[in-house]
Scaffold this active site. Structure first.
Site, PDB file in Angstrom:
ATOM      1  N   GLU A   1       0.833  -1.211   0.000  1.00 42.40           N
ATOM      2  CA  GLU A   1       0.000   0.000   0.000  1.00 42.40           C
ATOM      3  C   GLU A   1       0.863   1.255   0.000  1.00 42.40           C
ATOM      4  O   GLU A   1       2.007   1.222   0.456  1.00 42.40           O
ATOM      5  CB  GLU A   1      -0.844   0.019   1.273  1.00 42.40           C
ATOM      6  CG  GLU A   1      -2.330  -0.170   1.084  1.00 42.40           C
ATOM      7  CD  GLU A   1      -3.053   0.941   0.356  1.00 42.40           C
ATOM      8  OE1 GLU A   1      -2.484   1.600  -0.521  1.00 42.40           O
ATOM      9  OE2 GLU A   1      -4.235   1.140   0.677  1.00 42.40           O
ATOM     10  N   ASP A   2       0.318   2.351  -0.492  1.00 41.91           N
ATOM     11  CA  ASP A   2       1.034   3.616  -0.422  1.00 41.91           C
ATOM     12  C   ASP A   2       1.108   4.121   1.021  1.00 41.91           C
ATOM     13  O   ASP A   2       2.148   4.556   1.486  1.00 41.91           O
ATOM     14  CB  ASP A   2       0.363   4.677  -1.331  1.00 41.91           C
ATOM     15  CG  ASP A   2      -1.134   4.843  -1.098  1.00 41.91           C
ATOM     16  OD1 ASP A   2      -1.719   4.119  -0.251  1.00 41.91           O
ATOM     17  OD2 ASP A   2      -1.741   5.696  -1.775  1.00 41.91           O
TER      18      ASP A   2
ATOM     19  N   ASP B   1      -3.437   4.229   6.787  1.00 42.06           N
ATOM     20  CA  ASP B   1      -4.092   5.363   7.445  1.00 42.06           C
ATOM     21  C   ASP B   1      -5.015   4.821   8.542  1.00 42.06           C
ATOM     22  O   ASP B   1      -4.545   4.425   9.595  1.00 42.06           O
ATOM     23  CB  ASP B   1      -4.825   6.157   6.360  1.00 42.06           C
ATOM     24  CG  ASP B   1      -5.317   7.511   6.813  1.00 42.06           C
ATOM     25  OD1 ASP B   1      -4.576   8.216   7.509  1.00 42.06           O
ATOM     26  OD2 ASP B   1      -6.455   7.878   6.468  1.00 42.06           O
TER      27      ASP B   1
ATOM     28  N   PHE C   1      -1.617  15.492   5.568  1.00 46.07           N
ATOM     29  CA  PHE C   1      -2.030  14.982   4.264  1.00 46.07           C
ATOM     30  C   PHE C   1      -0.886  15.158   3.274  1.00 46.07           C
ATOM     31  O   PHE C   1      -0.428  16.264   3.020  1.00 46.07           O
ATOM     32  CB  PHE C   1      -3.293  15.675   3.756  1.00 46.07           C
ATOM     33  CG  PHE C   1      -3.923  14.904   2.638  1.00 46.07           C
ATOM     34  CD1 PHE C   1      -4.760  13.829   2.908  1.00 46.07           C
ATOM     35  CD2 PHE C   1      -3.630  15.203   1.310  1.00 46.07           C
ATOM     36  CE1 PHE C   1      -5.308  13.074   1.883  1.00 46.07           C
ATOM     37  CE2 PHE C   1      -4.179  14.456   0.278  1.00 46.07           C
ATOM     38  CZ  PHE C   1      -5.021  13.393   0.564  1.00 46.07           C
TER      39      PHE C   1
ATOM     40  N   ARG D   1       0.107  12.361  -8.287  1.00 47.83           N
ATOM     41  CA  ARG D   1       0.657  11.001  -8.146  1.00 47.83           C
ATOM     42  C   ARG D   1       2.031  10.877  -8.772  1.00 47.83           C
ATOM     43  O   ARG D   1       2.830  10.038  -8.392  1.00 47.83           O
ATOM     44  CB  ARG D   1      -0.262   9.979  -8.827  1.00 47.83           C
ATOM     45  CG  ARG D   1      -1.619   9.792  -8.147  1.00 47.83           C
ATOM     46  CD  ARG D   1      -2.297   8.549  -8.710  1.00 47.83           C
ATOM     47  NE  ARG D   1      -3.718   8.485  -8.398  1.00 47.83           N
ATOM     48  CZ  ARG D   1      -4.228   8.001  -7.273  1.00 47.83           C
ATOM     49  NH1 ARG D   1      -3.432   7.538  -6.331  1.00 47.83           N
ATOM     50  NH2 ARG D   1      -5.529   7.963  -7.080  1.00 47.83           N
TER      51      ARG D   1
HETATM   52  P1  IMP Z   1      -7.324   3.445   5.021  1.00 49.31           P
HETATM   53  O1  IMP Z   1      -6.049   2.956   5.692  1.00 49.31           O
HETATM   54  O2  IMP Z   1      -8.307   2.349   4.753  1.00 49.31           O
HETATM   55  O3  IMP Z   1      -7.913   4.594   5.765  1.00 49.31           O
HETATM   56  O4  IMP Z   1      -7.025   4.003   3.575  1.00 49.31           O
HETATM   57  C1  IMP Z   1      -5.796   4.348   3.155  1.00 49.31           C
HETATM   58  C2  IMP Z   1      -5.967   5.081   1.838  1.00 49.31           C
HETATM   59  O5  IMP Z   1      -6.359   6.436   2.075  1.00 49.31           O
HETATM   60  C3  IMP Z   1      -4.638   5.139   1.136  1.00 49.31           C
HETATM   61  O6  IMP Z   1      -4.455   4.052   0.281  1.00 49.31           O
HETATM   62  C4  IMP Z   1      -4.724   6.448   0.401  1.00 49.31           C
HETATM   63  O7  IMP Z   1      -5.328   6.258  -0.861  1.00 49.31           O
HETATM   64  C5  IMP Z   1      -5.636   7.316   1.239  1.00 49.31           C
HETATM   65  N1  IMP Z   1      -4.854   8.257   2.080  1.00 49.31           N
HETATM   66  C6  IMP Z   1      -4.714   8.256   3.419  1.00 49.31           C
HETATM   67  N2  IMP Z   1      -3.923   9.252   3.844  1.00 49.31           N
HETATM   68  C7  IMP Z   1      -3.521   9.911   2.738  1.00 49.31           C
HETATM   69  C8  IMP Z   1      -2.649  11.051   2.517  1.00 49.31           C
HETATM   70  O8  IMP Z   1      -2.069  11.662   3.425  1.00 49.31           O
HETATM   71  N3  IMP Z   1      -2.499  11.425   1.219  1.00 49.31           N
HETATM   72  C9  IMP Z   1      -3.093  10.783   0.171  1.00 49.31           C
HETATM   73  N4  IMP Z   1      -3.896   9.714   0.335  1.00 49.31           N
HETATM   74  C10 IMP Z   1      -4.109   9.282   1.612  1.00 49.31           C
HETATM   75 MG    MG Z   2      -6.028   7.432  -2.671  1.00 47.55          MG
END
Ligand code: IMP
Ligand code: MG
Length: 172
Positions: free
Chosen positions: A96-97, A100, A149, A162
């Site tokens: 994953e990138d 969060d 963010f 991106r």
């Molecule tokens: P979660 O962990 O299910 O809340 O989702 C994570 C996703 O939220 C990531 O794959 C990103 O696409 C997006 N995301 C969360 N924080 C950021 C940020 O700081 N910048 C850009 N995308 C984010």
């Molecule tokens: Mg995203």
């Protein structure tokens, strides 16, 4: 062009960290059958660099999923793009990138285990632990960041940024 972005992690720092992570994964998974599954779209840049830093005969694929959380705690995942590789009994590394809240990866991990994966590990380029709402940890991560963010290196804001080769904080 990017006046509203403050550089947080430079391209050079990213290159070095991703190479180090590739070496660590190479050592940890020697002799194992490893399948890396990237979560679209954010992971595509990190995935491309990471797989070239791993010196093992790996396979890779991508999935795209959205998770919905209603009244149940487990969540429902709507898989838009699925893997068709046979992963029964294999170790899967979800890539994953950013980790969060953890909801997406938590649901994907459970789904893959239910479908017969031997084990599911998590690699997140960035980790934002302050935002976590479900009990999930990254097995591997390049950087732990504060609750800001960020964009670039695959991460977007409204589908923009991106393609930046660094990670920056968006000043809105
Ligand atoms: P979660 O962990 O299910 O809340 O989702 C994570 C996703 O939220 C990531 O794959 C990103 O696409 C997006 N995301 C969360 N924080 C950021 C940020 O700081 N910048 C850009 N995308 C984010
Ligand atoms: Mg995203």
């Amino acid at each position: 062009m990017n006046d509203n972005i403050r550089v947080m992690i430079s391209k050079e720092e990213i290159d070095r960290k991703v190479r180090e992570l590739g070496e660590k994964i190479t050592a940890d998974f020697k002799g194992k059958d490893l399948l890396l599954i990237g979560v679209l779209k954010g992971s595509f840049v990190f995935m491309a660099d990471l797989v070239r830093a791993i010196d093992l005969p790996i396979m890779l694929d991508f999935v795209s999923a959205k998770s919905y959380f209603g009244t149940t705690s487990s969540g429902v995942v709507d898989v838009k793009i699925d893997t068709h590789l046979d992963f029964a009994g294999k170790t899967i590394m979800l890539v994953e990138d950013i980790l969060d809240t953890g909801k997406t990866l938590n649901v994907l991990k459970q789904m893959l285990l239910t479908r017969g994966a031997g084990d599911v590990k998590i690699t997140a380029f960035l980790d934002k632990p302050a935002r976590r709402t479900v009990d999930i940890k990254a097995d591997y991560s390049c950087y732990t960041i504060e609750d800001r963010f960020v964009v670039g290196y695959g991460l977007d804001y409204n589908e923009q940024y991106r393609n930046l080769d660094f990670v920056g904080e968006l000043i809105l």
